[in-house]
Scaffold this motif. Structure first.
Motif, PDB file in Angstrom:
ATOM      1  N   GLN A  96      59.220 -11.294  16.448  1.00  0.00           N
ATOM      2  CA  GLN A  96      58.825 -11.971  17.571  1.00  0.00           C
ATOM      3  C   GLN A  96      59.808 -12.299  18.556  1.00  0.00           C
ATOM      4  OE1 GLN A  96      56.291 -15.277  16.523  1.00  0.00           O
ATOM      5  NE2 GLN A  96      54.567 -13.711  16.118  1.00  0.00           N
ATOM      6  N   LYS A  99      61.472  -9.169  19.999  1.00  0.00           N
ATOM      7  CA  LYS A  99      60.242  -8.693  20.986  1.00  0.00           C
ATOM      8  C   LYS A  99      60.603  -9.289  22.454  1.00  0.00           C
ATOM      9  CE  LYS A  99      55.618  -7.353  21.735  1.00  0.00           C
ATOM     10  NZ  LYS A  99      55.790  -7.691  23.401  1.00  0.00           N
ATOM     11  N   ASP A 103      61.589  -7.482  25.671  1.00  0.00           N
ATOM     12  CA  ASP A 103      60.974  -7.874  27.035  1.00  0.00           C
ATOM     13  C   ASP A 103      61.868  -8.342  28.351  1.00  0.00           C
ATOM     14  OD1 ASP A 103      58.656  -7.000  25.993  1.00  0.00           O
ATOM     15  OD2 ASP A 103      57.854  -9.026  25.558  1.00  0.00           O
ATOM     16  N   SER A 171      60.354  -2.876  17.319  1.00  0.00           N
ATOM     17  CA  SER A 171      60.075  -3.273  18.580  1.00  0.00           C
ATOM     18  C   SER A 171      60.059  -2.207  19.700  1.00  0.00           C
ATOM     19  CB  SER A 171      60.902  -4.295  19.192  1.00  0.00           C
ATOM     20  OG  SER A 171      60.182  -5.435  20.283  1.00  0.00           O
ATOM     21  N   ASP A 266      52.248 -12.575  20.885  1.00  0.00           N
ATOM     22  CA  ASP A 266      52.597 -10.965  20.961  1.00  0.00           C
ATOM     23  C   ASP A 266      51.831 -10.177  20.156  1.00  0.00           C
ATOM     24  OD1 ASP A 266      55.072 -10.918  22.433  1.00  0.00           O
ATOM     25  OD2 ASP A 266      56.113 -12.092  20.662  1.00  0.00           O
TER      26      ASP A 266
END
Length: 266
Positions: A96, A99, A103, A171, A266
Motif C-alpha cells: 500500500q 502504491k 502514484d 504495483s 487502494d
DNA sequence: TATCCAATAT
DNA sequence: TATATTGGAT
C-alpha cells in the motif's frame, strides 16, 4: 493450483489491516512519556491543506505514535538520549505504501519525481526524505530493468528477479513509465500493464506473506490499474490525506520495524 | 542545497 | 533480503 497464482495479490490486500483496525493497537502501545520525548516532525513539510476526508488519526495523535516508536528504539539502556540521535526503526514498504509512492511518481512525472516532491505528494507522516530517496533509487533500477523488455507479460525474466522485485512488481507501473522531458505535454497512455514477472527459482518461499511470492511461472498482474487520475494534478488540490497509522513490530531478530499505513483506499 | 548513484552496512 | 547510510559527483 494456479488459482493462487492469480489471487495472491488479492489475498494479501485483504489481509492488510485497515487503518481503523490499527489505530487502537497503536494507541495502546504508546506511553505518554515517550510521546513527549520524541518530537520529530517533518520540518520541511509545507503543510498542504488537506481536508480530512479520511480521518483516522488527528495529527496530534499520530505524532504521539511516532514519538513512541522513536522512544522505544532507545528505551533499552539509553534512557536520556536526545531524540534526534535515536535511530528510527526501518521502514517497511508495504504494498500500500509502495502504491502511494508509485502514484506520486506517476503524477509528478519522471522529471519531477525526486525525493522531495515525492515525499510531499505522498503525504505520509513519518516518511522521511531518506526513506523515499532510498526507495526511489531502488525503484529506478527496477524500472530500468523493466524497460529492456517491457512489452508482453510473458517474456523471459531477462532482467527481473522475482526474488527481489516482488514489491515493485506488485504495483502498477506509472503510465509514462519512461518519457522524461518531452515538452511535458502529458501524453499518458491509457494504462500500462505491469510487465510480467517470471520466476525461475522454484523456491521463493518467503516469510513475507504480504508481499506474496510471485509464482515461479510467468504470471500477469491480476488486476488492471484503475488509478489513472487526471494527469499531473498539482499539489494542493486533491492530495492524499496526510494521515497515516503506524505500527511498530519486532521481528524475530528483535529488530524494530516501522510500518506506515497510508489511509487512502487502494 | 538537493539530487543521483554506487557501494557498503545493518 | 530489504532498507539505511555514506560519500563522491553534479
Amino acid at each position: 493450483m494456479r488459482e493462487e497464482d492469480s489471487n495472491w495479490f488479492a489475498k494479501w490486500e485483504e489481509e492488510l489491516p485497515s487503518p481503523k483496525e490499527l489505530m487502537p493497537l497503536s494507541q495502546t502501545l504508546i506511553t505518554p512519556n515517550l510521546a513527549i520525548a520524541f518530537d520529530i516532525q517533518n520540518p520541511n513539510t509545507p503543510n498542504p491543506k488537506i481536508s480530512p476526508l479520511v480521518h483516522t488519526l488527528s495529527s496530534t495523535e499520530f505524532e504521539s505514535n511516532l514519538a513512541e516508536l522513536g522512544g522505544m528504539a532507545g528505551s533499552s539502556g539509553v534512557g536520556d538520549e536526545p531524540a534526534r540521535t535515536q535511530k528510527r526503526p526501518r521502514l517497511v514498504w508495504t504494498p500500500q505504501l509502495h502504491k502511494r509512492f508509485v502514484d506520486a511518481v506517476a503524477q509528478l512525472g519522471i522529471k519531477n519525481a525526486v525525493p522531495k516532491t515525492i515525499m510531499q505528494l505522498m503525504s505520509v507522516d513519518g516518511l522521511t526524505h531518506e526513506n523515499v530517496a532510498s526507495h526511489l533509487q531502488k525503484y529506478r533500477l527496477y524500472l530500468k530493468r523493466m524497460q529492456g523488455f517491457s512489452n508482453s507479460g510473458s517474456v523471459y525474466g531477462a532482467g527481473v528477479d522475482p526474488a527481489t522485485d516482488h514489491l515493485f512488481a506488485s504495483s502498477p507501473l506509472p503510465a509514462h513509465f519512461l518519457h522524461p522531458g518531452r515538452g511535458n505535454s502529458d501524453h499518458y497512455m491509457p494504462f500500462v500493464p505491469v510487465a510480467a514477472v517470471i520466476g525461475h527459482a522454484p523456491q521463493l518461499q518467503q516469510q513475507y506473506r504480504h508481499f506474496g511470492s510471485p509464482p515461479n511461472r510467468q504470471f500477469e498482474v491480476p488486476f488492471l490499474p484503475r488509478q489513472l487520475q487526471q494527469p499531473v494534478q498539482r499539489m494542493g488540490t486533491s492530495v492524499h490525506s496526510s494521515s497515516s497509522v503506524l505500527e511498530s513490530a519486532t521481528a524475530a531478530n528483535g529488530k524494530k520495524v516501522l510500518t506506515l499505513f497510508p489511509n487512502g483506499d487502494d
